[in-house]
Design an enzyme around this catalytic site. Sequence first.
Site, PDB file in Angstrom:
ATOM      1  N   HIS A 420       0.829  -1.208   0.000  1.00  0.00           N
ATOM      2  CA  HIS A 420       0.000   0.000   0.000  1.00  0.00           C
ATOM      3  C   HIS A 420       0.860   1.254   0.000  1.00  0.00           C
ATOM      4  CE1 HIS A 420      -2.196   3.291   1.998  1.00  0.00           C
ATOM      5  NE2 HIS A 420      -3.166   2.914   1.193  1.00  0.00           N
ATOM      6  N   ARG A 510      30.410  -2.932 -16.551  1.00  0.00           N
ATOM      7  CA  ARG A 510      31.537  -3.398 -15.737  1.00  0.00           C
ATOM      8  C   ARG A 510      31.093  -4.526 -14.806  1.00  0.00           C
ATOM      9  NH1 ARG A 510      31.899   2.135 -15.978  1.00  0.00           N
ATOM     10  NH2 ARG A 510      30.889   2.432 -13.956  1.00  0.00           N
ATOM     11  N   ARG A 578      32.311  -6.237 -19.895  1.00  0.00           N
ATOM     12  CA  ARG A 578      33.745  -6.428 -19.639  1.00  0.00           C
ATOM     13  C   ARG A 578      33.917  -7.425 -18.511  1.00  0.00           C
ATOM     14  NH1 ARG A 578      36.984  -1.225 -17.806  1.00  0.00           N
ATOM     15  NH2 ARG A 578      36.154  -1.829 -15.776  1.00  0.00           N
ATOM     16  N   GLU A 680      43.803  -0.553 -24.425  1.00  0.00           N
ATOM     17  CA  GLU A 680      44.222   0.344 -23.345  1.00  0.00           C
ATOM     18  C   GLU A 680      45.721   0.248 -23.066  1.00  0.00           C
ATOM     19  OE1 GLU A 680      41.845  -0.907 -19.992  1.00  0.00           O
ATOM     20  OE2 GLU A 680      42.036  -3.003 -20.566  1.00  0.00           O
ATOM     21  N   SER A 702      40.237   5.026 -22.837  1.00  0.00           N
ATOM     22  CA  SER A 702      41.128   6.183 -22.998  1.00  0.00           C
ATOM     23  C   SER A 702      41.878   6.528 -21.715  1.00  0.00           C
ATOM     24  CB  SER A 702      40.332   7.403 -23.491  1.00  0.00           C
ATOM     25  OG  SER A 702      39.282   7.716 -22.603  1.00  0.00           O
ATOM     26  N   ASN A 703      41.334   6.197 -20.538  1.00  0.00           N
ATOM     27  CA  ASN A 703      42.052   6.493 -19.300  1.00  0.00           C
ATOM     28  C   ASN A 703      43.344   5.694 -19.193  1.00  0.00           C
ATOM     29  OD1 ASN A 703      40.285   8.399 -18.315  1.00  0.00           O
ATOM     30  ND2 ASN A 703      39.069   6.934 -17.142  1.00  0.00           N
ATOM     31  N   ASP A 704      43.227   4.364 -19.325  1.00  0.00           N
ATOM     32  CA  ASP A 704      44.429   3.530 -19.215  1.00  0.00           C
ATOM     33  C   ASP A 704      45.377   3.769 -20.386  1.00  0.00           C
ATOM     34  OD1 ASP A 704      43.966   2.421 -16.789  1.00  0.00           O
ATOM     35  OD2 ASP A 704      43.398   0.432 -17.498  1.00  0.00           O
ATOM     36  N   CYS A 751      35.143   4.012 -24.747  1.00  0.00           N
ATOM     37  CA  CYS A 751      34.282   4.028 -23.558  1.00  0.00           C
ATOM     38  C   CYS A 751      34.886   4.864 -22.435  1.00  0.00           C
ATOM     39  CB  CYS A 751      34.008   2.607 -23.069  1.00  0.00           C
ATOM     40  SG  CYS A 751      35.480   1.657 -22.636  1.00  0.00           S
TER      41      CYS A 751
END
Length: 797
Positions: A420, A510, A578, A680, A702-704, A751
């Site tokens: 409810h 992830r 991944r 990466e 792109s970070n790694d 990504c």
Amino acid sequence: MSAVAQSIAWFETLGRRDVPRVGGKNASLGEMVQTLSSKGIDVPPGFATTADAYWNYVTANKLEDRMKGLLADWEAGKATLAETGQAIRAIFLRGDWPADTEKAILEAYRELSRRAGVSDVEVAVRSSATAEDLPDASFAGQQETFLNIKGEKALIDACRRCYASLFTDRAISYRKAKGFDHMKVALSIGVQQMVRSDLGGSGVMFSIDTETGFDKVVLINAAWGLGENVVQGTVDPDEYQVFKPLLGKPSLMPIIEKKRGAKDIKMIYGTGETPTRNVPTSKAERAAYVLSDREILTLAEWATTIEAHYGCPMDMEWARDGKTGAMYIVQARPETVQARRGAGVFKTYEIKNKGKVLASGLSIGDAVATGQVCLIETAKDIGKFVDGSILVTQTTDPDWVPIMKRAAAIVTDHGGRTSHAAIVSRELGLPAVVGTGNATELLHTGQEVTISCAEGDEGFIYDGIADVTVNDLDVSDLPLTATDVMLNLANPGSAFRWWRMPSDGIGLARMEFVVSNAIRVHPMALVHFDKLKDEAAKTEIAALAAGYDNKPDYFVDKLSRGLARLAAAVFPKPVIVRMSDFKTNEYAGLVGGAEFEPDEENPMIGFRGASRYYSPRYREGFALECKAIKRLRDEMGFTNVVVMIPFCRSVGEADKVLGVMEENGLKRGENGLQVYVMCEIPSNVILAAKFADRFDGFSIGSNDLTQLTLGVDRDSGELADLFDEQDEAVKWMIEKVITEARKAGAKIGLCGQAPSDHPEFAEFLVDCGINSMSVSPDSFIAVKRKVAEAEARKSRK
């Protein structure tokens, strides 16, 4: 027409057209008996009294003028709502039945008993107002239901109480709020053979997701015993979700969510003056699921059939007979909240400076509210509620609606998504956190808190008043692009929030988010549970994996269902999952993980990604990951899932990983399986052509890639100025791998965060010929527009 015909109608003679005659609830039961029985949907038999019977009762007892006078006094402020409701109910309860109406009810009851093969059949006596279950007004719980009514006297008394319940306090106030004339609403009574769910189970289901309106799932709540506890929210039920597009395929089991509820009590038959009562459930009942997988799928198939017939999302109640095992639908009505929600506009909430988590439960709605707690323990203290505060209580029933309307948010100890409190909160547009278990023990009146339902399926109560920013995202007029723009999503609990977003799929899901939040246990600790030295970890694992005879099955089940929610949100568009990419220190932080992980000076470039999958240290854990993916694709049916391998340093390592995957039933190309690799590491760029021979696509991390190209620790504050994804060397790497991938016929996307943070970077990627970009949901609109602009400029060159 005879008096009997005017007073009584059997369900099999009724349809949707008969709402003015028998109310929404009874008309719907008749509609299903007439049209859906042939499709395998069972509805318990019964009959309804008509609106004419109600008005005959009112006229015979000269109630109309007295009702009007009492309501006029209330409208004029001469009487309280409670005084008015009590007075009108009293005159109904003192009324006498017109002889022909009573005769018609009792004759129909005898016939129902004859059909059932018993002298006095037990029945449910339900109220069905002629203004309820309409698309814009649910009237949920406004009138009474009486269960396990047996015998003619008990039936007549219950019918009289049904008439009186048309004027409960909550029904009067609801009609006033919705603009219905009290004197133009009649009440029909449904008399329906009882299903012995007191010996089995029962619950509620919706043909859509109740919080987001996601239209491709069925949500089912289930508890032991009669269903009133689920509806009223006095029990914490099991919760199941089924993906509709994959239903009806005998080889598939598309159950994407199974949560075991506490189910501490159940409602069973009583005796005499107390026809039902609550008793504690057994330990075995609390530990077990109410429904088998086959029963879950059967109910979900019924829900889709009912929805298709009515042409709108539906709210249904079901029951399973404990004697026969047969399943029944006992009510069906249109869903009234998500059906009216506008498409195309999203609200996102950013919460800063939030305090510690005080309590959590199921989130209802997707908003955030702040304010002071008003703790109300029992209904007799409702008058103490402070307008605009956050209502905290154990559970609510329809008597609470008048103060719920004045609350900023609602928190309850008990209840599920179909309780409810949840239904009314949605209708009122209030955030609510239900089923916290102990909020009434942890919170106190006057305490300042923040209620967040904007972070997925789990709702949180934070200490203090947080800073809340609300943003509107309008996706109604986004341009089309040749470049796919996808979403980065990790939390299965929030995946359905974005189902209306016109994305091209999920470019990065992830796995480690599901492992750390839904599973929490190191997979190797499950494989080698009996050999664990850490007794505290063993105890915690035993509690988390309770109900799984084989501990590794817990990992496979939770992981496959968590990923299934992500896959369902965008089906049939691709979802790139991944495989696990924890660092060793992160793995060690999982329950039981310390015994299986080495100490490393620099986990960022240590034992992570592909190197783990074929190593004796983790190979058995990776096998569980593969088993979950295989189940997700082959048994549940989510063939839109693409597997991606992270941190694959060499071509030789790629061959080893693909070999281990094949050993565990994941062979590239089989059942359409695609396998991607993260790009990466500089070696992924240098040997792109060789990697393309082994994988179907690349996803640039792109970070790694920036970190390893420039030799800069991305977490270093001292070197923050040097970490730049738009550095000339990084852009050269990206352009090079895109060129090589396109030349080899492999898909390639990115990504990373760069397109979200730097619109000019999105233009650079389009110029390079990238296939896709995957961004966070709050960046999607800006990136989509920037990609469209870049494509237009490129076409003009």
